[in-house]
Design an enzyme around this catalytic site. Structure first.
Site, PDB file in Angstrom:
ATOM      1  N   CYS A 196       0.863  -1.183   0.000  1.00 46.68           N
ATOM      2  CA  CYS A 196       0.000   0.000   0.000  1.00 46.68           C
ATOM      3  C   CYS A 196       0.897   1.230   0.000  1.00 46.68           C
ATOM      4  O   CYS A 196       1.779   1.353   0.832  1.00 46.68           O
ATOM      5  CB  CYS A 196      -0.891  -0.028   1.238  1.00 46.68           C
ATOM      6  SG  CYS A 196      -1.691   1.546   1.586  1.00 46.68           S
ATOM      7  N   CYS A 239      -3.178   7.654  -1.598  1.00 46.81           N
ATOM      8  CA  CYS A 239      -4.522   7.763  -2.174  1.00 46.81           C
ATOM      9  C   CYS A 239      -5.553   8.202  -1.135  1.00 46.81           C
ATOM     10  O   CYS A 239      -6.564   8.810  -1.490  1.00 46.81           O
ATOM     11  CB  CYS A 239      -4.964   6.434  -2.771  1.00 46.81           C
ATOM     12  SG  CYS A 239      -3.666   5.232  -2.955  1.00 46.81           S
ATOM     13  N   THR A 259      -3.835   4.797   7.790  1.00 46.15           N
ATOM     14  CA  THR A 259      -2.834   4.465   6.783  1.00 46.15           C
ATOM     15  C   THR A 259      -1.910   5.653   6.531  1.00 46.15           C
ATOM     16  O   THR A 259      -2.374   6.756   6.237  1.00 46.15           O
ATOM     17  CB  THR A 259      -3.556   4.076   5.472  1.00 46.15           C
ATOM     18  OG1 THR A 259      -4.283   2.880   5.707  1.00 46.15           O
ATOM     19  CG2 THR A 259      -2.583   3.877   4.340  1.00 46.15           C
ATOM     20  N   GLU A 300      -0.309   1.225   9.425  1.00 44.63           N
ATOM     21  CA  GLU A 300      -1.468   1.855  10.043  1.00 44.63           C
ATOM     22  C   GLU A 300      -1.218   2.206  11.516  1.00 44.63           C
ATOM     23  O   GLU A 300      -0.535   1.468  12.238  1.00 44.63           O
ATOM     24  CB  GLU A 300      -2.703   0.951   9.923  1.00 44.63           C
ATOM     25  CG  GLU A 300      -3.399   1.019   8.564  1.00 44.63           C
ATOM     26  CD  GLU A 300      -2.620   0.437   7.397  1.00 44.63           C
ATOM     27  OE1 GLU A 300      -1.676  -0.337   7.628  1.00 44.63           O
ATOM     28  OE2 GLU A 300      -2.949   0.778   6.241  1.00 44.63           O
ATOM     29  N   HIS A 338     -12.595   6.112  -2.322  1.00 45.65           N
ATOM     30  CA  HIS A 338     -11.566   5.175  -1.857  1.00 45.65           C
ATOM     31  C   HIS A 338     -11.868   3.738  -2.297  1.00 45.65           C
ATOM     32  O   HIS A 338     -10.945   2.963  -2.552  1.00 45.65           O
ATOM     33  CB  HIS A 338     -11.381   5.271  -0.343  1.00 45.65           C
ATOM     34  CG  HIS A 338     -10.011   4.798   0.083  1.00 45.65           C
ATOM     35  ND1 HIS A 338      -8.852   5.304  -0.448  1.00 45.65           N
ATOM     36  CD2 HIS A 338      -9.617   3.844   0.955  1.00 45.65           C
ATOM     37  CE1 HIS A 338      -7.815   4.688   0.075  1.00 45.65           C
ATOM     38  NE2 HIS A 338      -8.244   3.786   0.925  1.00 45.65           N
ATOM     39  N   TYR A 374      -9.661   0.182  -5.112  1.00 41.50           N
ATOM     40  CA  TYR A 374      -9.183  -1.144  -4.718  1.00 41.50           C
ATOM     41  C   TYR A 374      -9.027  -2.138  -5.863  1.00 41.50           C
ATOM     42  O   TYR A 374      -8.263  -3.083  -5.754  1.00 41.50           O
ATOM     43  CB  TYR A 374     -10.095  -1.695  -3.599  1.00 41.50           C
ATOM     44  CG  TYR A 374      -9.568  -1.318  -2.225  1.00 41.50           C
ATOM     45  CD1 TYR A 374      -9.305   0.003  -1.898  1.00 41.50           C
ATOM     46  CD2 TYR A 374      -9.303  -2.291  -1.271  1.00 41.50           C
ATOM     47  CE1 TYR A 374      -8.791   0.342  -0.663  1.00 41.50           C
ATOM     48  CE2 TYR A 374      -8.798  -1.961  -0.027  1.00 41.50           C
ATOM     49  CZ  TYR A 374      -8.545  -0.645   0.269  1.00 41.50           C
ATOM     50  OH  TYR A 374      -8.032  -0.317   1.490  1.00 41.50           O
ATOM     51  N   CYS A 387      -5.151  -0.653  -7.016  1.00 43.92           N
ATOM     52  CA  CYS A 387      -3.956  -1.020  -6.229  1.00 43.92           C
ATOM     53  C   CYS A 387      -3.916  -2.514  -5.936  1.00 43.92           C
ATOM     54  O   CYS A 387      -2.864  -3.144  -6.027  1.00 43.92           O
ATOM     55  CB  CYS A 387      -3.899  -0.205  -4.935  1.00 43.92           C
ATOM     56  SG  CYS A 387      -5.153  -0.586  -3.707  1.00 43.92           S
ATOM     57  N   GLU A 399      -6.487  -6.224   5.485  1.00 47.90           N
ATOM     58  CA  GLU A 399      -6.596  -4.916   4.835  1.00 47.90           C
ATOM     59  C   GLU A 399      -7.591  -4.990   3.672  1.00 47.90           C
ATOM     60  O   GLU A 399      -8.370  -4.084   3.449  1.00 47.90           O
ATOM     61  CB  GLU A 399      -5.208  -4.485   4.365  1.00 47.90           C
ATOM     62  CG  GLU A 399      -5.019  -2.969   4.318  1.00 47.90           C
ATOM     63  CD  GLU A 399      -5.560  -2.349   3.067  1.00 47.90           C
ATOM     64  OE1 GLU A 399      -5.616  -3.059   2.056  1.00 47.90           O
ATOM     65  OE2 GLU A 399      -5.920  -1.161   3.111  1.00 47.90           O
TER      66      GLU A 399
HETATM   67 FE1  SF4 Z   1      -3.356   1.733   0.058  1.00 50.32          FE
HETATM   68 FE2  SF4 Z   1      -4.806   0.940  -2.003  1.00 50.32          FE
HETATM   69 FE3  SF4 Z   1      -5.900   2.434  -0.057  1.00 50.32          FE
HETATM   70 FE4  SF4 Z   1      -4.104   3.462  -1.794  1.00 50.32          FE
HETATM   71  S1  SF4 Z   1      -6.156   2.692  -2.257  1.00 50.32           S
HETATM   72  S2  SF4 Z   1      -4.196   3.783   0.397  1.00 50.32           S
HETATM   73  S3  SF4 Z   1      -2.726   1.739  -2.072  1.00 50.32           S
HETATM   74  S4  SF4 Z   1      -5.102   0.331   0.119  1.00 50.32           S
HETATM   75 FE    FE Z   2      -6.262   0.710   2.281  1.00 52.15          FE
END
Ligand code: SF4
Ligand code: FE
Length: 487
Positions: free
Chosen positions: A98, A102, A189, A256, A291, A295, A298, A442
């Site tokens: 991660c 973002c 995060t 985190e 957000h 997913y 990433c 996660e």
């Molecule tokens: Fe992490 Fe993915 Fe969330 Fe970005 S979108 S903060 S890479 S888990």
């Molecule tokens: Fe995350």
């Protein structure tokens, strides 16, 4: 735009109060527990200078017309939303982890679009403040930590009903020049290696919870802010050097932390919501949708690494042509691309908000994240299936290097001819790192737990409209179109 080195250097200049295993650490950029998370964010800076990623890692600011890092951009089109997903997948492949930045990007877009509507309805002046803040972020190329999830205490009670009033971040004092806030945000995060934190409420609020309807930005090293890093699966390995760490440079997920706000003063220019409870739900839903959009970007990128690692191990074991192995690899690719489809779809179906900034399709974004809570588990299950029991039983690097037993480990841990024991061990450790405990959790709870998505899926699913379709075909309601063509 900063590069990776400059970002790490900027962290070293901060006075962030962060704790690991009960001890205050000196430098988030250099401590063995946190440096890899800082590296993952540094990647978001460094790649913006790579000409091949121009336009993907970079964007043109609608506020200044200047070229900026895409992680500081307010989306101006659905193409911007699609590029964001492609950027996340690309960085996921390069970090296997991660890269944290973002969250702040999504928080900025959510606050930008929501404050515009607060001002429109209530005559407040938040939007101009947000724009000033965004100019500052873009010009200094800041890493913003987005902070939403409160610690929540008794989940059956509203924030103002809690036995301890600090279970949700709230305003404890209003002054002419700003507000004082108290509370804590959980699972944050990248907070310890961010420059500033953009705080938002975690729930839809009512009038009695007005003091909990608060959004603001603060430097992450502000007086009264304490970051307490959480433990991770196999985290003692972080203190080792070499192959047992699995992912050597970027670690597992985003470092985190529990972040405490112990009576922190926030000046007015950094307050973006202070009591407008009726907009709390909008802010939460927008942030969550932005957000959840990510997913399938990433995590698909990380899945590409898992698939590649599994394939390499299958080759090391000489089983890459076995039909069941090929079938499992096929399934893993199918699942990863299914996640990606969702993220691309909710982005290209994006639409402008009243502020002009673009927002993803919330139903499709929530479906995407809901899929992540399941499909990543299956991808990881298949990777462990292909890799074999060695993931759980491989001797340590110290055994490899031991004068007496090293030769046995080398001899008996080898793969097929041409694959050294060490090469095989590195792949095994990577699979262990990527498919193990913390990374899976996660995928389950990051960007909100599965039930949070299901609530939004039901709300956006428009069941009454679907009932109409059924009733027309069943003859309960008249089929106007059929009537017309058969008249
Ligand atoms: Fe992490 Fe993915 Fe969330 Fe970005 S979108 S903060 S890479 S888990
Ligand atoms: Fe995350």
């Amino acid at each position: 735009m900063m590069n990776g080195k400059q970002y790490l250097e900027s962290l070293r200049k901060m006075k962030t109060e962060a704790y690991v295993f009960g001890e205050k650490i000196d430098s988030v950029a250099d401590h063995p527990f946190t440096w890899e998370h800082a590296n993952a964010v540094a990647m978001t800076y460094e790649l913006a200078h790579d000409p091949q990623y121009k336009g993907l890692m970079t964007a043109t600011s609608h506020l200044t017309g200047k070229e900026i890092n895409r992680f500081t951009h307010i989306h101006q089109s659905s193409d911007d939303l699609v590029r964001k997903v492609k950027m996340l997948r690309m960085i996921g492949r390069k970090t296997g982890s991660c890269f944290q930045r973002c969250v702040g990007l999504d928080a900025m877009n959510a606050v930008y679009t929501t404050t515009y509507e607060i001002d429109q309805k209530l005559g407040t002046k938040y939007f101009e403040r947000v724009k000033d803040f965004m100019r500052d972020v873009q010009q200094k190329d800041l890493m913003i930590g987005g902070a939403m999830t409160d610690v929540k205490g008794d989940r059956s009670l509203r924030p103002s009903q809690q036995a301890d009033p600090d279970m949700f971040v709230h305003i404890v004092e209003r002054r002419d020049d700003g507000i004082v806030v108290r509370g804590a945000k959980a699972h944050q995060t990248g907070s310890a290696n961010s420059h500033m934190m953009l705080v938002m409420p975690t729930l839809n609020m009512t009038a009695t919870d007005a003091d909990y309807s608060v959004s603001f930005v603060v430097p992450s090293d502000e007086k009264g802010i304490i970051h307490i890093l959480g433990r991770q699966t196999n985290d003692i390995r972080k203190f080792e050097k070499g192959i047992d760490r699995g992912n050597l440079g970027y670690g597992i997920v985003g470092g985190e932390a529990l972040v405490v706000f112990d009576d922190v003063f926030v000046p007015n220019e950094h307050v973006f919501m202070a009591g407008e409870h009726e907009f709390s739900g909008m802010l939460v839903e927008r942030f969550a949708s932005y957000h959840r959009q990510n997913y399938g970007g990433c995590k698909a990128g990380v899945s590409d690494v898992i698939i590649g690692g599994s394939y390499s191990l299958a080759q090391a074991h000489g089983v890459q042509d076995a039909s069941h192995v090929k079938d499992k690899l096929t399934e893993m690719v199918h699942l990863a691309e299914t996640l990606y489809c969702g993220s691309i779809a909710c982005s290209s179906e994006g639409a402008p908000t009243k502020s002009g900034a673009y927002m993803v399709d919330p139903l499709l974004a929530n479906v995407t994240k809901q899929n992540v809570t399941r499909l990543i588990y299956e991808i990881c299950r298949l990777s462990q299936d292909i890799a074999g029991g060695i993931v759980a039983t491989l001797p340590s690097q110290k055994d490899f290097r031991n004068e007496k037993i090293g030769k046995y480990v080398e001899k008996y841990m080898r793969g097929k001819e041409g694959v050294s024991a060490e090469e095989r061990a590195r792949l095994v450790r990577l699979i262990e790192n990527l498919s193990g405990g913390t990374a899976l959790i996660e995928s389950m709870h990051g960007a909100g737990s599965p039930q949070a998505q299901r609530i939004m899926i039901l709300r956006q699913g428009n069941l009454p409209l679907k009932a109409e379709y059924a009733k027309v075909l069943a003859g309960i309601k008249e089929d106007e179109v059929l009537k017309k063509i058969r008249e």
